[in-house]
Scaffold this active site. Structure first.
Site, mmCIF file in Angstrom:
data_model
loop_
_atom_site.group_PDB
_atom_site.id
_atom_site.type_symbol
_atom_site.label_atom_id
_atom_site.label_comp_id
_atom_site.label_asym_id
_atom_site.label_seq_id
_atom_site.Cartn_x
_atom_site.Cartn_y
_atom_site.Cartn_z
ATOM 1 C CB SER A 75 -0.227 14.002 -8.273
ATOM 2 O OG SER A 75 -1.626 14.100 -8.146
ATOM 3 C CG HIS B 138 -0.066 4.721 -6.372
ATOM 4 N ND1 HIS B 138 -0.314 5.590 -7.404
ATOM 5 C CD2 HIS B 138 -0.922 5.066 -5.373
ATOM 6 C CE1 HIS B 138 -1.282 6.416 -7.067
ATOM 7 N NE2 HIS B 138 -1.669 6.132 -5.833
ATOM 8 C CD GLN C 299 -9.979 10.614 0.231
ATOM 9 O OE1 GLN C 299 -10.049 9.560 0.857
ATOM 10 N NE2 GLN C 299 -8.820 11.079 -0.226
ATOM 11 N NE ARG D 271 -6.370 15.538 -6.764
ATOM 12 C CZ ARG D 271 -7.690 15.540 -6.595
ATOM 13 N NH1 ARG D 271 -8.468 15.989 -7.534
ATOM 14 N NH2 ARG D 271 -8.211 15.117 -5.469
ATOM 15 C CD GLN E 188 6.837 13.767 3.961
ATOM 16 O OE1 GLN E 188 6.485 12.917 4.790
ATOM 17 N NE2 GLN E 188 6.874 15.064 4.222
ATOM 18 C CE LYS E 189 1.125 14.213 -4.741
ATOM 19 N NZ LYS E 189 0.030 15.038 -4.443
HETATM 20 O O1 PAF Z 1 -3.827 9.200 -0.395
HETATM 21 C C1 PAF Z 1 -4.835 8.639 -0.897
HETATM 22 O O2 PAF Z 1 -4.804 8.131 -2.034
HETATM 23 C C2 PAF Z 1 -6.143 8.615 -0.117
HETATM 24 O O3 PAF Z 1 -6.308 9.775 0.624
HETATM 25 C C3 PAF Z 1 -6.279 7.371 0.772
HETATM 26 C C4 PAF Z 1 -5.216 7.337 1.844
HETATM 27 C C5 PAF Z 1 -6.200 6.110 -0.085
HETATM 28 C C6 PAF Z 1 -7.646 7.367 1.482
HETATM 29 O O4 PAF Z 1 -8.688 7.341 0.567
#
Ligand code: PAF
Length: 259
Positions: free
Chosen positions: A181, A33, A57, A183, A144-145
């Site tokens: 990640s 990030h 999602q 996670r 890109q991940k």
């Molecule tokens: O990659 C993410 O963290 C999410 O899929 C995103 C693009 C912020 C959409 O919720």
């Protein structure tokens, strides 16, 4: 840095903000990030990071509930990278009662992640289109991940004539090769060690004549959701495995790919 929670306030704050770079996120920030924030900072007058764990999602509520959250830490990290506005709305702010409009990028959302996470890309495309409409950025930044996510969003931007550029930055990895990640914090040390097989297998596959067969052989003993060559831009060898209760995804560009 200002933290803003409503669409109205955000629109007001961005009224004379010039060229805006948007980094959409679900928080639990890591170096991946931060690399997106830095790229946005280098090219934009105003940098907005959104922090929203998007329920639309997640097919699985247990997965949504255990998603790591630490807004205070995230705000400090974003501010240190020069983010101007952290947009952290509630679920009701983005999906008010009566919400019923969804974006479906049909073909690209099928297969790979789409097979294992039904409805996932519909949720991603919808929330990203909403964020693009709310923030009106010149550029939006992704990693890109999540190669399939990038492909889906590029398609949506082209199909719906969105007036913005999508920037997709390289995957950031730990020193041992594991793709960063949010996670990863959920992995036990043993699961993390097993998860490391995924990037190693994909790199071995990408260098071989039979990428899928080579990667699958290297993943023997792990619970593999898929390994496949995906014709995105760039073309990648992508894979997903389950270690403990965590799912890991990764991909590496294939020989001859632009990246
Ligand atoms: O990659 C993410 O963290 C999410 O899929 C995103 C693009 C912020 C959409 O919720």
């Amino acid at each position: 840095m200002r933290t803003i929670r409503t669409i109205l306030e955000l629109r007001e704050a961005l009224r004379d903000s010039g060229d805006v770079g948007l980094v959409p996120t679900m928080g639990a920030f890591h170096e991946g990030h931060l690399s997106l924030f830095r790229a946005a900072r280098a090219e934009s007058e105003t940098v907005v990071a959104s922090l929203f764990v998007n329920p639309a999602q997640f097919a699985d509520t247990a997965d949504l509930e255990r998603y790591p959250r630490d807004e205070e830490r995230d705000a400090q990290l974003a501010e240190a990278e020069g983010v101007d506005v952290l947009f952290a709305p509630s679920a009701d702010e983005l999906y008010p009662p009566g919400f019923q409009t969804w974006v479906e990028v049909e073909e690209l959302s099928r297969g790979l992640e789409g097979t294992f996470r039904p409805g996932h890309f519909r949720g991603v495309a919808t929330v990203c289109l909403k964020l693009f409409n709310i923030v009106r950025p010149r550029r939006a930044y992704f990693g890109q991940k999540d190669a399939q996510q990038a492909a889906v969003l590029r398609r949506m931007a082209a199909d719906l004539d969105l007036d913005l550029e999508l920037r997709v930055l390289p995957t950031v990895r730990d020193a041992d090769g594991l793709a960063l990640s949010s996670r990863n914090v959920l992995l036990s040390p043993e699961d993390r060690a097993r998860g490391l097989t995924l990037p190693r297998a994909l790199h071995a596959g990408a260098a071989a004549d039979d990428p899928v067969g080579t990667a699958l052989a290297a993943l023997d003993g792990l619970e593999v959701d898929y390994v496949a060559v995906a014709d995105f831009d760039p073309r990648v060898l992508a894979g997903a495995v389950r270690v403990g209760s965590t799912r890991l995804i990764d991909n590496v560009p294939l020989e001859g790919a632009k990246q």
